[in-house]
Design a protein around this motif. Structure first.
Motif, PDB file in Angstrom:
ATOM      1  N   GLN A  78       0.999  14.581  -3.952  1.00  0.00           N
ATOM      2  CA  GLN A  78       2.285  14.134  -3.184  1.00  0.00           C
ATOM      3  C   GLN A  78       2.125  13.744  -1.867  1.00  0.00           C
ATOM      4  O   GLN A  78       2.195  12.758  -1.222  1.00  0.00           O
ATOM      5  N   TYR A  79       1.509  14.836  -1.177  1.00  0.00           N
ATOM      6  CA  TYR A  79       1.012  14.641   0.271  1.00  0.00           C
ATOM      7  C   TYR A  79      -0.142  13.586   0.588  1.00  0.00           C
ATOM      8  O   TYR A  79       0.033  12.861   1.594  1.00  0.00           O
ATOM      9  N   ALA A  80      -1.105  13.393  -0.454  1.00  0.00           N
ATOM     10  CA  ALA A  80      -1.985  12.557  -0.246  1.00  0.00           C
ATOM     11  C   ALA A  80      -1.553  10.951  -0.466  1.00  0.00           C
ATOM     12  O   ALA A  80      -1.858  10.121   0.420  1.00  0.00           O
ATOM     13  N   TRP A  81      -0.709  10.770  -1.250  1.00  0.00           N
ATOM     14  CA  TRP A  81      -0.076   9.701  -1.559  1.00  0.00           C
ATOM     15  C   TRP A  81       0.619   9.162  -0.449  1.00  0.00           C
ATOM     16  O   TRP A  81       0.660   8.036   0.091  1.00  0.00           O
ATOM     17  N   ARG A  82       1.643  10.110  -0.007  1.00  0.00           N
ATOM     18  CA  ARG A  82       2.416   9.691   1.206  1.00  0.00           C
ATOM     19  C   ARG A  82       1.448   9.481   2.565  1.00  0.00           C
ATOM     20  O   ARG A  82       1.846   8.595   3.154  1.00  0.00           O
ATOM     21  N   ALA A  83       0.315  10.192   2.673  1.00  0.00           N
ATOM     22  CA  ALA A  83      -0.600   9.766   3.965  1.00  0.00           C
ATOM     23  C   ALA A  83      -1.103   8.562   3.796  1.00  0.00           C
ATOM     24  O   ALA A  83      -1.582   7.896   4.649  1.00  0.00           O
ATOM     25  N   ALA A 120     -10.515   9.911  -1.166  1.00  0.00           N
ATOM     26  CA  ALA A 120      -9.386   9.471  -1.740  1.00  0.00           C
ATOM     27  C   ALA A 120      -8.970   8.161  -0.974  1.00  0.00           C
ATOM     28  O   ALA A 120      -8.660   6.806  -1.536  1.00  0.00           O
ATOM     29  N   ARG A 121      -9.139   8.179   0.292  1.00  0.00           N
ATOM     30  CA  ARG A 121      -8.690   7.123   1.152  1.00  0.00           C
ATOM     31  C   ARG A 121      -9.759   5.839   0.885  1.00  0.00           C
ATOM     32  O   ARG A 121      -9.202   4.613   0.825  1.00  0.00           O
ATOM     33  N   ALA A 122     -11.088   6.165   0.727  1.00  0.00           N
ATOM     34  CA  ALA A 122     -11.938   5.006   0.410  1.00  0.00           C
ATOM     35  C   ALA A 122     -11.523   4.517  -1.123  1.00  0.00           C
ATOM     36  O   ALA A 122     -11.635   3.220  -1.050  1.00  0.00           O
ATOM     37  N   LEU A 123     -11.367   5.266  -1.861  1.00  0.00           N
ATOM     38  CA  LEU A 123     -11.151   4.815  -3.248  1.00  0.00           C
ATOM     39  C   LEU A 123      -9.672   4.291  -3.162  1.00  0.00           C
ATOM     40  O   LEU A 123      -9.727   3.030  -3.896  1.00  0.00           O
ATOM     41  N   LEU A 124      -8.815   4.405  -2.512  1.00  0.00           N
ATOM     42  CA  LEU A 124      -7.553   3.604  -2.362  1.00  0.00           C
ATOM     43  C   LEU A 124      -7.737   2.397  -1.703  1.00  0.00           C
ATOM     44  O   LEU A 124      -7.094   1.215  -2.288  1.00  0.00           O
ATOM     45  N   ASP A 125      -8.643   2.325  -0.506  1.00  0.00           N
ATOM     46  CA  ASP A 125      -8.801   1.099   0.088  1.00  0.00           C
ATOM     47  C   ASP A 125      -9.588   0.357  -1.066  1.00  0.00           C
ATOM     48  O   ASP A 125      -9.179  -1.186  -0.876  1.00  0.00           O
ATOM     49  N   ALA A 126     -10.405   0.660  -1.807  1.00  0.00           N
ATOM     50  CA  ALA A 126     -11.107  -0.253  -2.823  1.00  0.00           C
ATOM     51  C   ALA A 126     -10.269  -0.905  -3.721  1.00  0.00           C
ATOM     52  O   ALA A 126     -10.146  -2.075  -4.159  1.00  0.00           O
ATOM     53  N   ALA A 127      -9.437   0.082  -4.268  1.00  0.00           N
ATOM     54  CA  ALA A 127      -8.277  -0.392  -5.142  1.00  0.00           C
ATOM     55  C   ALA A 127      -7.322  -1.368  -4.593  1.00  0.00           C
ATOM     56  O   ALA A 127      -7.133  -2.530  -5.130  1.00  0.00           O
TER      57      ALA A 127
END
Length: 147
Positions: free
Chosen positions: A118-123, A87-94
């Motif tokens: 919600q936890y993932a988005w907050r993180a 998820a972090r890699a995807l959000l970094d790319a986004a």
């Protein structure tokens, strides 16, 4: 685990992505079909980002930019690949995509009942804005041109 490579989806990815969302995404979307997929990759070819490991799809995010706002949808990670940086890699790319397009702030659609999301988005540094509420209206479908 190493960070998975991220790439933009193309038309040939439709079946794999739609099947993946059945396993990994929380809830279904009105656009979870071949036609919806084709519209997405045809209208904004770089928006649907895929994370793959060993040729297998392990995550997705839609990073749509309409020229005004940066919208994030369908952040989904395969249950067997969660908590491994996908998820972090995807959000970094986004976020890199948005910055390159001139975007200023990303917003995410997150189901209220999905505590894991919600936890993932907050993180990842995102926070809900309590003054906003999503409003929707189903649109009447027009007949295909030439009908």
């Amino acid at each position: 685990m190493t960070t998975p490579p991220i790439r933009a989806a193309g038309p040939a990815d439709a079946a794999a992505v739609l099947a993946f969302w059945q396993v990994a995404a929380e809830g279904a979307s009105i656009s979870d079909d071949e036609a919806g997929f084709a519209r997405l990759v045809g209208t904004d070819p770089g928006a649907l980002l895929l994370a793959e490991r060993d040729g297998e799809l392990v995550g997705t995010v839609i990073a749509g930019f309409d020229g005004w706002r940066c919208h994030l949808y369908r952040l989904a990670v395969h249950p067997g690949a969660r908590r491994q940086g996908v998820a972090r890699a995807l959000l970094d790319a986004a976020e890199a995509r948005f910055a390159a397009l001139g975007g200023r702030r990303g917003d995410a659609m997150v189901l209220e009942r999905n505590e894991r999301a919600q936890y993932a988005w907050r993180a990842a540094g995102y926070a809900p804005e309590p003054q906003w509420r999503r409003w929707t209206k189903p649109l009447r479908q027009l007949p295909a041109s030439g009908s």
